[in-house]
Design an enzyme around this catalytic site. Sequence first.
Site, mmCIF file in Angstrom:
data_model
loop_
_atom_site.group_PDB
_atom_site.id
_atom_site.type_symbol
_atom_site.label_atom_id
_atom_site.label_comp_id
_atom_site.label_asym_id
_atom_site.label_seq_id
_atom_site.Cartn_x
_atom_site.Cartn_y
_atom_site.Cartn_z
ATOM 1 C CD GLU A 16 -2.808 -1.167 2.445
ATOM 2 O OE1 GLU A 16 -3.703 -0.312 2.511
ATOM 3 O OE2 GLU A 16 -2.599 -2.011 3.330
ATOM 4 C CB SER A 147 -5.807 -1.084 -0.035
ATOM 5 O OG SER A 147 -5.511 0.050 0.742
ATOM 6 C CE1 TYR A 213 -7.179 4.227 -1.324
ATOM 7 C CE2 TYR A 213 -6.936 1.905 -1.878
ATOM 8 C CZ TYR A 213 -7.018 2.906 -0.938
ATOM 9 O OH TYR A 213 -6.938 2.605 0.387
ATOM 10 N NE ARG A 252 -12.690 2.446 6.366
ATOM 11 C CZ ARG A 252 -11.676 2.186 5.549
ATOM 12 N NH1 ARG A 252 -10.775 3.115 5.291
ATOM 13 N NH2 ARG A 252 -11.546 0.994 4.993
ATOM 14 C CG ASP A 254 -14.098 -1.178 6.332
ATOM 15 O OD1 ASP A 254 -14.394 0.006 6.582
ATOM 16 O OD2 ASP A 254 -13.041 -1.514 5.773
ATOM 17 C CD GLU A 268 -10.674 -5.057 6.153
ATOM 18 O OE1 GLU A 268 -9.593 -4.437 6.181
ATOM 19 O OE2 GLU A 268 -10.988 -5.860 5.257
ATOM 20 C CG ASN A 270 -9.148 -0.481 7.431
ATOM 21 O OD1 ASN A 270 -8.350 -1.011 6.687
ATOM 22 N ND2 ASN A 270 -10.454 -0.712 7.359
ATOM 23 N N GLY A 274 -6.916 5.366 5.033
ATOM 24 C CA GLY A 274 -6.463 6.334 4.041
ATOM 25 C C GLY A 274 -6.895 7.746 4.378
#
Length: 321
Positions: A16, A147, A213, A252, A254, A268, A270, A274
């Site tokens: 990443e 990602s 992205y 974050r 998800d 998951e 994070n 990002g």
Amino acid sequence: MNKIKLAILLGGHSAEREVSLASGEAVFKAVQALGIECIAFDPKQHPLTKLIDEQVTHAMIMLHGRGGEDGTIQGALEWLNIPYTGSGVLGSAIAMDKLHTKHVWQACGLPTAKYTEIKAPISVDEAQTIMLNIGPDLMVKPSHEGSSIGMSKTGTAEELISAVNTALTYDERVLIEQYIVGTEYTVSILGENALPSISMVTPNIFYDYEAKYQTNTTQYHCPSDLNDIDERVIGQLSLDAFKAVSCNGWGRVDLMRDQKTDEFILLEVNTVPGMTAKSLVPKAAKQAGYDFNELVKQILVSAFGTVILPAIQADTQVPLQ
């Protein structure tokens, strides 16, 4: 007060890296706008001991993926006695490992999809058995990548075998997970608060690297389609899931909402999400009333407390929440 010099750690060695460079550049500009003395620091280009030579006092971690979110850099910074943003060694290590995250959530009684772990290529018979036990439609994920790197959706034994082989090129442990049909949500965590949820809609098979992205076809809805009650439910669930794996500061979570059961299913965590123009945490923060610079400020305050405030230019200060 001792002078503060902040290093924004970006780039690194992971898959990443490019996203991390973009996140780090955006954050670097925000920190400069706040008036804090700072440097951009790429661990791929310099040894960490250079942070001492540069007289860095604090670090803001913008390293995505392995080496940045798995507890490695966190442990190194603690050894160097440099305070840093985000989750510590334990929370980072657990959250970076999707399988261990699921183990913790299951132990805590938090909702997560059916799954199995694979460590080697599988045969047709093994693939068919997995599909029989978990379901015909599956998601295959390297346990330690972010990602959506190395991820695949499968619907046949042949696709499952191929997806496992692909995932094994990224990781020695692979997660095969029940595919949940429904809307995908993400909830950003800032301090002790859950920010407004975001729902994502993509024409792709799933919310993959391209959708995140590289394309403009993904739709982000913030506020999402949830009513006030569901918004509180998903926010509290996300906070509980975040804390269960020993995370803190910011991050974050998800989730999916299973269209069959209407239940929110955790996917998951994070720990260093990002922070690019397309990223989700800034979108949620904007809905909560923070512009990008204010979001960066709040991340710093959540990590370092009020010690950071004298280093911020007076005309950029906003009320703490």
